[in-house]
Design a protein around this motif. Structure first.
Motif: not given
Length: 111
Positions: A35, A39-40, A42-45, A77-78
């Protein structure tokens, strides 16, 4: 030899899971994408933890070496991969889990 064998098993399993989830051409791209800065990863840890645990259920412990694949799990996940999809791909990719000291099965190491 056992350590190298375990590393190859983890790497090959991740490549196959990527191909099963995204296809022969897009799979390797998803595994290695990065990314943009800021930006992180992952969006959902919670998704990340779930997909790692699901992979380990079917393929054995990632061990310390397998931590290098965390970005790939984050990319899954992303991209919206769900636990059920990961379970199906991991089950197909990891028909038999090698049991060597490097697999960490006996010591309980886990990502």
């Amino acid at each position: 030899m056992e350590a190298m064998s375990h590393r190859m098993y983890i790497d090959d399993s991740m490549k196959l899971v990527g191909k099963l989830l995204f296809g022969m051409e897009k799979g390797p791209e998803v595994l290695s994408s990065v990314r943009p800065a800021g930006q992180p990863v992952v969006d959902d840890w919670d998704c990340l933890k779930t997909l790692v645990r699901t992979f380990e259920t079917y393929c054995g412990s990632l061990s310390q070496y397998g931590m290098k694949h965390m970005r790939s799990f984050a990319n899954f996940c992303n991209a919206g991969i769900q636990k059920e999809q990961m379970a199906e791909a991991s089950a197909q990719a990891c028909v038999s889990v090698p049991s060597s000291p490097w697999s960490s099965l006996q010591r309980g190491f886990s990502a």
